[in-house]
Design a protein around this motif. Structure first.
Motif, PDB file in Angstrom:
ATOM      1  N   VAL A  54       0.837  -1.206   0.000  1.00 27.48           N
ATOM      2  CA  VAL A  54       0.000   0.000   0.000  1.00 27.48           C
ATOM      3  C   VAL A  54       0.870   1.254   0.000  1.00 27.48           C
ATOM      4  O   VAL A  54       0.628   2.205  -0.760  1.00 27.48           O
ATOM      5  CB  VAL A  54      -0.948  -0.005   1.219  1.00 27.48           C
ATOM      6  N   PHE A  55       1.892   1.255   0.847  1.00 24.71           N
ATOM      7  CA  PHE A  55       2.804   2.399   0.919  1.00 24.71           C
ATOM      8  C   PHE A  55       3.503   2.619  -0.421  1.00 24.71           C
ATOM      9  O   PHE A  55       3.607   3.750  -0.909  1.00 24.71           O
ATOM     10  CB  PHE A  55       3.830   2.156   2.027  1.00 24.71           C
ATOM     11  N   SER A  56       3.967   1.533  -1.026  1.00 23.97           N
ATOM     12  CA  SER A  56       4.653   1.623  -2.311  1.00 23.97           C
ATOM     13  C   SER A  56       3.716   2.126  -3.399  1.00 23.97           C
ATOM     14  O   SER A  56       4.100   2.964  -4.230  1.00 23.97           O
ATOM     15  CB  SER A  56       5.214   0.250  -2.696  1.00 23.97           C
ATOM     16  N   PHE A  57       2.483   1.636  -3.399  1.00 23.43           N
ATOM     17  CA  PHE A  57       1.518   2.035  -4.425  1.00 23.43           C
ATOM     18  C   PHE A  57       1.220   3.535  -4.350  1.00 23.43           C
ATOM     19  O   PHE A  57       1.234   4.237  -5.368  1.00 23.43           O
ATOM     20  CB  PHE A  57       0.226   1.234  -4.257  1.00 23.43           C
ATOM     21  N   ILE A  58       0.976   4.029  -3.140  1.00 23.69           N
ATOM     22  CA  ILE A  58       0.645   5.449  -2.973  1.00 23.69           C
ATOM     23  C   ILE A  58       1.837   6.332  -3.326  1.00 23.69           C
ATOM     24  O   ILE A  58       1.719   7.300  -4.094  1.00 23.69           O
ATOM     25  CB  ILE A  58       0.174   5.722  -1.532  1.00 23.69           C
ATOM     26  N   LEU A  59       2.992   5.988  -2.772  1.00 28.81           N
ATOM     27  CA  LEU A  59       4.177   6.819  -2.998  1.00 28.81           C
ATOM     28  C   LEU A  59       4.623   6.758  -4.461  1.00 28.81           C
ATOM     29  O   LEU A  59       5.009   7.783  -5.046  1.00 28.81           O
ATOM     30  CB  LEU A  59       5.308   6.357  -2.076  1.00 28.81           C
ATOM     31  N   SER A  60       4.545   5.574  -5.057  1.00 31.49           N
ATOM     32  CA  SER A  60       4.943   5.438  -6.463  1.00 31.49           C
ATOM     33  C   SER A  60       4.021   6.237  -7.373  1.00 31.49           C
ATOM     34  O   SER A  60       4.477   6.834  -8.358  1.00 31.49           O
ATOM     35  CB  SER A  60       4.931   3.960  -6.872  1.00 31.49           C
ATOM     36  N   THR A  61       2.724   6.249  -7.065  1.00 20.73           N
ATOM     37  CA  THR A  61       1.780   7.030  -7.869  1.00 20.73           C
ATOM     38  C   THR A  61       2.144   8.507  -7.849  1.00 20.73           C
ATOM     39  O   THR A  61       2.109   9.194  -8.884  1.00 20.73           O
ATOM     40  CB  THR A  61       0.349   6.839  -7.341  1.00 20.73           C
ATOM     41  N   ILE A  62       2.523   9.009  -6.680  1.00 20.54           N
ATOM     42  CA  ILE A  62       2.959  10.409  -6.571  1.00 20.54           C
ATOM     43  C   ILE A  62       4.230  10.632  -7.378  1.00 20.54           C
ATOM     44  O   ILE A  62       4.364  11.626  -8.105  1.00 20.54           O
ATOM     45  CB  ILE A  62       3.171  10.780  -5.093  1.00 20.54           C
ATOM     46  N   TRP A  63       5.157   9.702  -7.265  1.00 17.93           N
ATOM     47  CA  TRP A  63       6.415   9.832  -7.999  1.00 17.93           C
ATOM     48  C   TRP A  63       6.199   9.753  -9.506  1.00 17.93           C
ATOM     49  O   TRP A  63       6.870  10.459 -10.267  1.00 17.93           O
ATOM     50  CB  TRP A  63       7.386   8.745  -7.550  1.00 17.93           C
ATOM     51  N   TYR A  64       5.291   8.893  -9.959  1.00 17.14           N
ATOM     52  CA  TYR A  64       5.034   8.772 -11.394  1.00 17.14           C
ATOM     53  C   TYR A  64       4.556  10.101 -11.973  1.00 17.14           C
ATOM     54  O   TYR A  64       4.979  10.505 -13.067  1.00 17.14           O
ATOM     55  CB  TYR A  64       3.990   7.691 -11.670  1.00 17.14           C
ATOM     56  N   ASN A  65       3.664  10.766 -11.254  1.00 16.61           N
ATOM     57  CA  ASN A  65       3.194  12.075 -11.712  1.00 16.61           C
ATOM     58  C   ASN A  65       4.337  13.078 -11.762  1.00 16.61           C
ATOM     59  O   ASN A  65       4.433  13.880 -12.696  1.00 16.61           O
ATOM     60  CB  ASN A  65       2.083  12.583 -10.785  1.00 16.61           C
ATOM     61  N   ASP A  66       5.196  13.021 -10.758  1.00 18.45           N
ATOM     62  CA  ASP A  66       6.340  13.926 -10.716  1.00 18.45           C
ATOM     63  C   ASP A  66       7.313  13.625 -11.853  1.00 18.45           C
ATOM     64  O   ASP A  66       7.847  14.536 -12.501  1.00 18.45           O
ATOM     65  CB  ASP A  66       7.044  13.783  -9.365  1.00 18.45           C
ATOM     66  N   ILE A  67       7.538  12.336 -12.106  1.00 23.96           N
ATOM     67  CA  ILE A  67       8.424  11.928 -13.200  1.00 23.96           C
ATOM     68  C   ILE A  67       7.884  12.415 -14.541  1.00 23.96           C
ATOM     69  O   ILE A  67       8.620  12.974 -15.368  1.00 23.96           O
ATOM     70  CB  ILE A  67       8.589  10.393 -13.202  1.00 23.96           C
ATOM     71  N   ALA A  68       6.585  12.205 -14.758  1.00 26.26           N
ATOM     72  CA  ALA A  68       5.980  12.632 -16.019  1.00 26.26           C
ATOM     73  C   ALA A  68       6.067  14.149 -16.188  1.00 26.26           C
ATOM     74  O   ALA A  68       6.378  14.642 -17.281  1.00 26.26           O
ATOM     75  CB  ALA A  68       4.525  12.174 -16.073  1.00 26.26           C
ATOM     76  N   LYS A  69       5.805  14.881 -15.112  1.00 26.12           N
ATOM     77  CA  LYS A  69       5.833  16.345 -15.186  1.00 26.12           C
ATOM     78  C   LYS A  69       7.218  16.853 -15.568  1.00 26.12           C
ATOM     79  O   LYS A  69       7.365  17.686 -16.473  1.00 26.12           O
ATOM     80  CB  LYS A  69       5.406  16.941 -13.845  1.00 26.12           C
ATOM     81  N   HIS A  70       8.244  16.350 -14.892  1.00 25.99           N
ATOM     82  CA  HIS A  70       9.600  16.821 -15.185  1.00 25.99           C
ATOM     83  C   HIS A  70      10.069  16.354 -16.560  1.00 25.99           C
ATOM     84  O   HIS A  70      10.787  17.086 -17.256  1.00 25.99           O
ATOM     85  CB  HIS A  70      10.566  16.333 -14.100  1.00 25.99           C
ATOM     86  N   ALA A  71       9.656  15.156 -16.964  1.00 28.44           N
ATOM     87  CA  ALA A  71      10.027  14.678 -18.298  1.00 28.44           C
ATOM     88  C   ALA A  71       9.394  15.544 -19.379  1.00 28.44           C
ATOM     89  O   ALA A  71      10.044  15.901 -20.373  1.00 28.44           O
ATOM     90  CB  ALA A  71       9.600  13.223 -18.472  1.00 28.44           C
ATOM     91  N   LEU A  72       8.143  15.901 -19.187  1.00 25.04           N
ATOM     92  CA  LEU A  72       7.455  16.720 -20.185  1.00 25.04           C
ATOM     93  C   LEU A  72       7.938  18.165 -20.159  1.00 25.04           C
ATOM     94  O   LEU A  72       7.880  18.860 -21.182  1.00 25.04           O
ATOM     95  CB  LEU A  72       5.947  16.638 -19.960  1.00 25.04           C
TER      96      LEU A  72
END
Length: 318
Positions: free
Chosen positions: A114-132
């Motif tokens: 659960v912790f990994s899922f929540i934190l990873s979801t936040i990180w994925y959005n951050d990764i996409a934002k900085h990549a774009l």
């Protein structure tokens, strides 16, 4: 039959194109070299989902369970005593082993998941934002385009509160649509004979949509445009999502989640660097027929509409 044969070539060409676009992982290196924050987020994903999560699974299977088997063996030395006593001891050992392993799952793996899922979801959005942001700064795509496809002109779009309300409405509709589609994909997987193949195809499409959705949201592509583009070029996106979902079919659910959580941000980056429409347009001379559109989200759209009609506001607007 002839119609099916005419679709096979463009579908195969576009599927391979999508697959190879997803496999261009050298883009990850390019993105990370352009953004320090992006490098940190990717490293954090590997640390959490790879070293900690998958490492814990490896520790359980290679250390914890063998140790329990040594302390509480499956077979008991029958040098003396009655057979029923040995059988009872083995049953007790088995119960204790299972209980201790379940405790390990309940108090470590499930909270970690659960912790990994929540934190990873936040990180994925951050990764996409900085990549774009990197993509935008390098002028790889235009802000008015869906991979080079002209979007609605700014003056034709609503302004102010109406624009915000429209954006929120599209997000709610998109979340509900993808949730229903996920349930649909899961159910199809249980159909005998061809269920697994359909499940693989639909999961590939779903994860490809997830990967490109960050890009479409970033460049304010309307939901109608993205769904139309996606369904019109379904074979390309099926190929793009295929490498991402392969671990699901080779490992246990928890292990496949760990691998998927590591691979997914990499494919988000490759999607950010992929100009899908240019690739698709460039392949048109390679096949003779135009790929027929498949309404991938037809059932999900209908069910989403039915769900929204349950709310008075939705009924009033209609």
């Amino acid at each position: 039959m002839e119609s099916l044969a005419s679709q096979a070539r463009p579908a195969a060409v576009l599927w391979l194109a999508g697959f190879f676009q997803a496999a261009r992982l050298h883009r990850v290196v390019s993105f990370c070299a352009s953004s320090r924050v992006l490098s940190i987020r990717i490293a954090q994903c590997f640390l959490l989902n790879g070293l900690i999560f998958l490492g814990s699974l490896l520790t359980l299977k290679s250390v914890v369970i063998p140790t329990l088997l040594w302390i509480l063996p499956e077979q008991h030395n029958q040098t003396g005593g009655h057979l029923c006593e040995h059988t009872a001891a083995i049953s007790i050992y088995s119960f204790l082993r299972s209980g201790l392993v379940e405790i390990f799952y309940v108090f470590w793996f499930y909270p970690l998941y659960v912790f990994s899922f929540i934190l990873s979801t936040i990180w994925y959005n951050d990764i996409a934002k900085h990549a774009l942001d990197v993509v935008k700064s390098k002028r790889l795509v235009l802000t008015q385009a869906l991979d080079g496809h002209n979007a609605t002109e700014t003056e034709e779009q609503p302004e102010g509160f109406d624009r915000v309300a429209l954006g929120i409405g599209e997000q709610v509709y998109s979340i509900l649509l993808l949730t229903i589609f996920f349930v649909e994909v899961s159910v199809i997987g249980y159909i005998p004979y061809f269920g697994k193949a359909m499940n693989f195809l639909l999961l590939s499409l779903m994860y490809a949509y997830y990967c490109f959705e960050y890009k479409w949201n970033f460049f304010a592509v309307s939901l109608h445009e993205r769904l139309d583009f996606f369904e019109s070029n379904w074979a390309f996106f099926a190929g793009f999502g295929a490498p991402c979902v392969l671990p699901i079919f080779f490992f246990s659910p928890l292990t496949s989640y760990g691998f998927l959580a590591i691979l997914y941000p990499l494919f988000v980056l490759t999607a950010a660097g992929t100009q899908a429409e240019q690739v698709i347009d460039g392949l048109k001379p390679a096949h003779e027929g135009k790929l027929q559109r498949i309404p991938v989200f037809f059932v999900a759209k209908r069910l989403t509409t039915k769900v929204l009609q349950l709310f008075p506001v939705a009924q009033k607007e209609e």
